[in-house]
Design an enzyme around this catalytic site. Structure first.
Site, PDB file in Angstrom:
ATOM      1  N   GLU A   1       0.825  -1.219   0.000  1.00  0.00           N
ATOM      2  CA  GLU A   1       0.000   0.000   0.000  1.00  0.00           C
ATOM      3  C   GLU A   1       0.857   1.266   0.000  1.00  0.00           C
ATOM      4  O   GLU A   1       0.497   2.263  -0.621  1.00  0.00           O
ATOM      5  CB  GLU A   1      -0.911  -0.019   1.233  1.00  0.00           C
ATOM      6  CG  GLU A   1      -1.861   1.150   1.343  1.00  0.00           C
ATOM      7  CD  GLU A   1      -2.934   1.084   0.266  1.00  0.00           C
ATOM      8  OE1 GLU A   1      -2.753   1.767  -0.753  1.00  0.00           O
ATOM      9  OE2 GLU A   1      -3.938   0.378   0.439  1.00  0.00           O
TER      10      GLU A   1
ATOM     11  N   GLY B   1       1.488   7.136  -0.952  1.00  0.00           N
ATOM     12  CA  GLY B   1       1.690   7.136   0.498  1.00  0.00           C
ATOM     13  C   GLY B   1       0.549   6.571   1.302  1.00  0.00           C
ATOM     14  O   GLY B   1       0.219   5.390   1.187  1.00  0.00           O
TER      15      GLY B   1
ATOM     16  N   LYS C   1       4.830   4.666 -10.323  1.00  0.00           N
ATOM     17  CA  LYS C   1       3.531   4.523  -9.669  1.00  0.00           C
ATOM     18  C   LYS C   1       2.441   4.211 -10.696  1.00  0.00           C
ATOM     19  O   LYS C   1       1.513   3.448 -10.413  1.00  0.00           O
ATOM     20  CB  LYS C   1       3.208   5.797  -8.894  1.00  0.00           C
ATOM     21  CG  LYS C   1       4.142   5.991  -7.696  1.00  0.00           C
ATOM     22  CD  LYS C   1       4.078   7.412  -7.176  1.00  0.00           C
ATOM     23  CE  LYS C   1       4.972   7.581  -5.950  1.00  0.00           C
ATOM     24  NZ  LYS C   1       5.108   9.008  -5.597  1.00  0.00           N
TER      25      LYS C   1
END
Lengths: 441, 441
Positions: A131, A136, A207
């Site tokens: 996660e 974040g 990401k």
């Protein structure tokens, strides 16, 4: 009381230190939520002597031998907050193969070679949670991996890099250029001394790869992501965006599509784009992150929060630790990452995008016809045109005029070729701004 | 292929129909995500003959005997989209005790007697999932129940009722009064013929109870929630909010606190409040929902999306169906709802809030001193004061003046008593607007 679940922590920098602190402060709550206490078996660091502030932990548990720590029989869960591809990959593959659950914040490794980790997890029957690797503290993994499992996600659009969002927000607020805004970000600690990974979009691209893999049940690596940074965004671009009722954001976009043979594809890209001020992502300011998800049944969803920082990242790590600890106590493994869809990656040239183009043109008859002709030749349909006198020139004086064109959706390659041909047109003095447009302007 | 997981669907209205359609359309993807196909064993409805449009399902599986369907040996999972307390409670308790997993969208039942369902689930060793019960398609259950498990949530602030958000957004945009905006909402299908459950805050209060229970690992029922609707919000209130750089939203708030004996408490309330335009919740317009979460380590998070509608709700239901189906195949049960914290509910009078008060006062010496004296007597500290001539009056003419006071945080009872005393003051001609202020103005 049930016997404790024992953790090995790899890395003890900003995030690692916060993990140690939270484990200590929240120990009663964590034990209640898990059904067993958590215990820190060891912390692997590069150098023992470094000043790490006052950590609520026995100094004897520090070690410089990560592999030795991972292999210890009394270690159940490995938490990695070191980052980077190697040696982290070797450690985590080793841990997973040995059946130890892994919680990691390592976006670079997941984007580069997530497959190796998922394969090792399947082999060892172990859990792999991450996660903290994307956005974040914002919970994304479970919403994408579980909550939307009964739905079909069509596009994920994210602001996932705090540094670039801070810079673009500052440019929008003050009219500053990129260099000036970067300087401010560096002074305030939002940008690193070498800002390349952020401003060139490498961080966002990693990401994007992870988000695309999760959302579309397929495997996308960082190398599959088309990447453009924000270093070439100018104050003039920001002004153009404002004139359109838009703002500029560095977006990561993962979108489903269909190729010419009718097969489903995914296109994943990172680039600056204009979005309308009415779009929920437009209000995401400063160093905040947000991920906007469109799904067939659920409609539009957005997840917003802090994308970086020791405490937010540690919060995400601990959420995962609770999950894997519970799974261990129950003797189960989380549903493994499904990559069943196996979508092929559509190259950027075939991706459907929209362009906003500002031109400084000669103010004389036939200019608009010539410019429009270039768009037509590339089969690009024009949505809106706005022509006016160039700043400082007199209308009809035969000097310069500003021409602003926004296109409909077209293959990116056709749009790029159009702009390239416009640059060569004699009556086009300069192409003052080219930006993609997203979010339904 | 693994043998199918078989579902009983209770209810086949708007949401139920969408569930049936999605089960059909997504069947290949769902089977891949679960590892086994899903099969609809039966659909319980009140009347067989009703026109339900074209549903992709064998008409023979409809039944008017829900209990018989639930008890069938070949039913693994019960999906309830009927709503209401009875007979749904009896059905779900029966199903859970028999070890069948339950997926429900029934917020009223969960808020009224969630404990009975959780107890039955524990007794039968069955799963109880209810993502669709709060904020429709917005994934909240897993983020609150799992992702933030390593953190400590301090406050949850939500816009969880689409009807009232549509009405307040319309009042803000057009300056209309409540009655006029409600009429528009009714015409457009955003408000029901009898809008009481929405505009009086009952629907939001049920969701507040569920959110508070999840966020704070405790049990909160609808009866524990302080509730005020939006029927008394006036165009003048909206104008006052605008003058302060704010907007008015119907908020559900669940906040941790500490009572006079030092014990941890939770206060749960639903009421209209002013929030600054810079707050992420301020931009949540029309019938959208959003939940803003503050946690010690994670900081500020927000979840945004559609809170109602057949397809969004069905998406949330199916996400839960995938989860419980996977658990059944793995032979496990999800971590049970922890209510270990067992916090006592703090009454509204003791909750710490801030007030915005607009007064129409006589414009003569001593007025401000008298008004300020009332606040001081109740130990309420004033944050800002703004005095000016009343609309239409001449300054210093001895007629009326407008006095706007915003307080610091104080117990709600002290604030209410202050306003009550102000109403009785001779020099106060009228209290034109009283609103709570949230989100750090």
């Amino acid at each position: 009381m049930t016997s404790p679940v024992r953790l090995a922590l790899l890395g003890c920098g900003t995030v690692g230190g916060e993990v140690v602190r939270l484990l200590h402060e929240q120990s009663t709550d964590l034990a209640a939520r898990i059904g067993a206490p958590l215990e820190l078996a060891g912390i692997a660091v590069r150098r023992l002597g470094r000043d790490r502030g006052e950590l609520p932990v026995d100094p004897a548990i520090f070690t410089t031998d990560p592999l030795g720590l991972i292999k210890r029989d009394d270690v159940d869960v490995v938490v990695e907050v070191v980052g980077g591809i190697e040696p982290a990959r070797g450690w985590l593959v080793e841990a997973l193969r040995a059946g130890k659950s892994v919680v990691t914040a390592n976006k670079a490794l997941l984007a580069e070679d997530g497959g190796a980790l998922h394969d090792a997890a399947a082999e060892g029957g172990a859990d792999l949670y991450y996660e903290a690797a994307v956005a974040g503290a914002i919970p994304l993994l479970r919403p994408l991996r579980e909550s939307l499992h009964g739905d079909r996600i069509t596009q994920v659009t994210g602001i996932v890099n705090g540094t670039t969002n801070f810079i673009l927000s500052a440019m929008d607020a003050t009219g500053a250029g990129f260099a000036e805004a970067l300087e401010e970000a560096t002074e305030l600690g939002y940008a690193e001394a070498d800002p390349t990974a952020d401003v060139e979009g490498f961080d966002a691209a990693a990401k994007a790869a992870i988000l695309a893999s999760l959302a579309f049940h397929t495997r996308v690596n960082a190398a599959d992501v088309h990447r453009e940074g924000i270093t070439e965004v100018t104050a003039a671009d920001v002004a153009s965006a404002k004139a359109m009722g838009c703002t500029i954001k560095l977006l990561c976009i993962a979108a489903r599509g269909v190729d010419t043979a009718g097969r489903e594809t995914v296109n994943v890209r990172v680039h600056p784009a204009m979005i309308p001020l009415t779009h929920p992502l437009a209000g995401v300011g400063d160093a905040f992150n947000a991920v906007f998800v469109e799904a067939e049944a659920a409609g539009q969803l957005m997840f917003y929060g802090r994308g970086a920082g020791g405490a937010p990242t540690a919060s995400a790590v601990l959420g995962d630790v609770v999950a894997v600890a519970r799974n261990r106590l129950a003797g189960v493994r989380a549903a493994s990452e499904s990559a069943y869809a196996d979508l092929s990656v559509r190259p950027m040239g075939e991706a459907l995008t929209r362009y906003h183009v500002s031109l400084d043109v000669a103010d004389r008859p036939g200019v608009l016809a010539a410019v429009a002709g270039v768009f037509a030749r590339h089969d690009v349909s024009i949505a809106t045109v706005r022509q006016g006198p160039a700043e400082g020139s007199t209308p009809g004086s035969g000097t310069d005029a500003d021409l602003v064109i926004v296109t409909h959706v077209a293959p990116d390659a056709a749009l790029a070729a159009t702009v390239s041909e416009l640059r060569g047109l004699e009556m086009v003095r300069s192409v003052t701004s080219v930006l993609r447009v997203e979010g339904g302007v």
